[in-house]
Design an enzyme around this catalytic site. Structure first.
Site, PDB file in Angstrom:
ATOM      1  N   HIS A 519      44.821  37.893  43.119  1.00 31.44           N
ATOM      2  CA  HIS A 519      43.892  39.141  42.337  1.00 31.44           C
ATOM      3  C   HIS A 519      44.374  40.884  42.632  1.00 31.44           C
ATOM      4  O   HIS A 519      44.572  40.888  43.489  1.00 31.44           O
ATOM      5  CB  HIS A 519      42.145  39.357  43.297  1.00 31.44           C
ATOM      6  CG  HIS A 519      41.803  37.807  43.513  1.00 31.44           C
ATOM      7  ND1 HIS A 519      41.311  37.595  44.900  1.00 31.44           N
ATOM      8  CD2 HIS A 519      42.140  36.622  42.571  1.00 31.44           C
ATOM      9  CE1 HIS A 519      40.901  35.570  45.115  1.00 31.44           C
ATOM     10  NE2 HIS A 519      41.798  35.402  43.888  1.00 31.44           N
ATOM     11  N   GLN A 520      43.993  41.001  40.909  1.00 23.89           N
ATOM     12  CA  GLN A 520      43.989  42.110  41.086  1.00 23.89           C
ATOM     13  C   GLN A 520      43.157  42.921  39.840  1.00 23.89           C
ATOM     14  O   GLN A 520      43.016  42.167  38.738  1.00 23.89           O
ATOM     15  CB  GLN A 520      45.959  42.369  40.196  1.00 23.89           C
ATOM     16  CG  GLN A 520      47.040  41.776  41.032  1.00 23.89           C
ATOM     17  CD  GLN A 520      46.877  40.229  40.781  1.00 23.89           C
ATOM     18  OE1 GLN A 520      47.437  39.730  39.585  1.00 23.89           O
ATOM     19  NE2 GLN A 520      47.758  39.908  42.115  1.00 23.89           N
TER      20      GLN A 520
END
Length: 590
Positions: A519-520
């Protein structure tokens, strides 16, 4: 991870691993197939030369001006150009196309469908992930996984479809001056997104790893929540991280992009955005104070046969290529806001494992680690830490195993299929930086490290309570504990040894473990002023009129849960606003 010409690997039998019989890898041809729902709008540029490309664009309703012999680019005209086809770009394309605008989506990856996915780890990583799945922060703290295909992260994620927690939306609205997150429109957007993805709360049968987590939580009197998924309740695919071969998981490639091409959108695959075209803003009536105006995008096709770049002229331009790729694109375009590339959040993850020998006397805990829905159960440790289960193929498993000896490595691999993993995921306070394309720095804060350590200790307790014969971490010294005859004081002593060091590889830290991130978020965050963020509350750049961001990079902080629903929901809200602005100020184009 690798296979021979028969799609076989001689070691799989020894480790108890197998994949479904892979379908023949179809050659990429220009002939449309009824089973490829985006073909009506997709132009696969890798297959084409200049003439075929221009004919394809014209055939899909675009106005095209071929380059003269001494020019560098062909010109394409549309209403909106969107870079990226994932959770943000896919939704934006559908919303704008549904509003009657001619949309062009630029995607550097290729288009695959369920029939193309083989579930074979090596080839799948190579063609579906950024850098073939081997993407690490430059300071070697975190391994990053991010999709690079049509559908982006939604094509390779793990199906978890969790709404933005209310306390997070309230925080973003109150502390960051972003009322959109507390508005009825955002709540309605989450409803619309979940409906389009067919999100379900039920699960007919859990896979081995999730059964382990649920059993361990129950034994400890802890709560294990069901995780909503964008699939049917009967979905039992354990390889959705390589693209769902059953077609049951609903990414943007099978939902929003289908809606978009049905309304005339065009998707250019194998096409890399180079920079947005910015001009001096001569509009005195905008009142925006933005000194520049975006008039389109320059992109390059991957095909050797296409000799010219594309200049895509548009009334509105949208960066939606994710928190790792949007900042470099904006920087290449000449934007200077200090928040571009800053405030990156990664949801750092630390994993633990438990070995469960096959036990015919315990059929409820049957199965193998790679079978079944990837995330169907979740345990919340604190308001900033959750526990979930990963997809971990044998190659990724082998890469994470600490090296002790050849014999030990072989024994660990022999036990692969019955080794359950679970991880602690933290809503990180520490921030990272995107320094350029492929260059990311990230170091968890001390508070994040403490949260990870406490979460990892909880994971180990859960694995022990579920009946593991042995548990351990992926720390470099191979920390592990045999559970037969285990006394409470032995377990407590072992847990006291669990540490999470921040030191990178080759530092003087002698006990370290690499974090992971799927997850960015946050590297071009929204803000109430240019001092607070890279874009405003409508997603528009503070520096360039008509240039918007619609992806995970605009989230003001980490969200704390799997962010797919959050990203799609804010993209839905922002693209609705963009459509309204276009209707009011410019009118509809083609």
């Amino acid at each position: 991870m690798q296979v021979n010409e028969n799609s076989e690997n001689p070691y799989w039998k020894a480790i108890g691993y197998s994949v479904d019989e892979p379908r023949e890898d179809r050659a990429r041809t220009a002939t449309p197939s009824p089973s490829r729902p985006l073909d009506v709008g997709v132009v696969e540029t890798r297959l084409l030369d200049d003439n075929k490309l221009l004919r394809s664009l014209v055939g899909r309703g675009l106005t095209v001006k071929p380059a003269s012999s001494d020019a560098n680019h062909h010109t394409v005209q549309c209403d909106a150009v969107i870079v990226g086809s994932g959770c943000g770009g896919g939704v934006a394309a559908a919303v704008l196309a549904s509003a009657g605008y001619k949309v062009v989506v630029v995607e550097k990856g290729d288009y695959f469908t369920a029939e193309d996915y083989s579930s074979i780890e090596g080839p799948s990583m190579e063609r579906l992930f950024e850098r073939g799945g081997i993407f690490c922060t430059s300071n070697v703290t975190t391994m990053i996984f991010t999709g690079a295909t049509v559908g982006g992260g939604s094509a390779v994620n793990w199906s978890a479809s969790i709404r933005t927690p209310e306390e997070v939306t309230q925080e973003w609205a109150r502390e960051h001056g972003l009322p959109v997150f507390a508005s009825p429109g955002y709540a309605q957007a989450m409803d619309a997104v979940c409906a389009r993805l067919g999100v379900t709360d039920g699960c007919q049968e859990e896979g081995f790893q999730n059964k382990v987590v649920r059993r361990g939580c129950e034994a400890l009197g802890l709560c294990a929540d069901a995780v909503p998924r964008n699939s049917s309740d009967a979905h039992f695919c354990g390889s959705c991280n390589f693209g769902c071969p059953t077609g049951d998981k609903r990414g943007t490639d099978t939902t929003w992009l289908v809606d978009a091409v049905a309304r005339g959108a065009v998707i250019l695959t194998g096409c890399k955005a180079e920079y947005f075209v910015l001009e001096k803003n001569h509009s005195s009536g905008s009142g925006s104070g933005r000194g520049k105006k975006c008039v389109g995008l320059v992109a390059t096709c991957a095909s050797n046969g296409v000799t010219k770049k594309l200049r895509i002229e548009a009334k509105v331009s949208i960066a939606a290529c994710g928190a790792l790729m949007t900042p470099p694109l904006l920087r290449r375009s000449g934007l200077k806001n200090r928040h571009i590339g800053s405030n990156l959040h990664l949801h750092p993850v630390s994993m633990a494992w438990g070995y469960f020998p096959e036990n015919k006397q315990d059929p409820p805990l049957s199965g193998k680690c790679y079978e079944g829905g990837i995330i169907t159960s979740m345990h919340r440790v604190t308001d900033r830490t959750i526990i979930e289960t990963p997809a971990l193929g044998p190659g990724a498993f082998a890469a994470m195993v600490p090296w002790e000896s050849g014999r030990d490595m072989k024994e660990r691999m022999r036990r692969y299929s019955r080794t359950a993993h679970a991880f602690a995921l933290v809503r990180d306070r520490g921030v990272g930086f995107v320094d350029g394309e492929g260059r990311v720095r990230f170091t968890p804060s001390r508070e994040d490290v403490d949260e990870l350590r406490n979460g990892l200790r909880r994971v180990l307790r859960i694995l022990v309570a579920a009946g593991a014969a042995e548990v351990g971490t992926h720390r470099s010294d191979g920390l592990r504990l045999r559970c037969k005859g285990l006394r409470d004081e032995d377990l407590e002593g072992f847990l006291d040894e669990v540490t999470i060091e921040k030191g990178p590889m080759h530092s003087r830290v002698d006990k370290w473990a690499l974090h992971c991130s799927a997850h960015q978020m946050g590297s071009c965050r929204m803000g109430s002023s240019p001092k607070d963020g890279a874009v405003d509350g409508r997603g528009e750049s503070w520096e360039a009129e008509g240039l918007y961001v619609c992806d995970g990079s605009l989230l003001p902080t980490a969200v704390g849960v799997n962010p797919m629903i959050t990203i799609q929901s804010i993209a839905f809200c922002l693209s609705k606003g963009i459509a309204e602005t276009m209707a009011q100020g410019q009118g509809k184009g083609q």
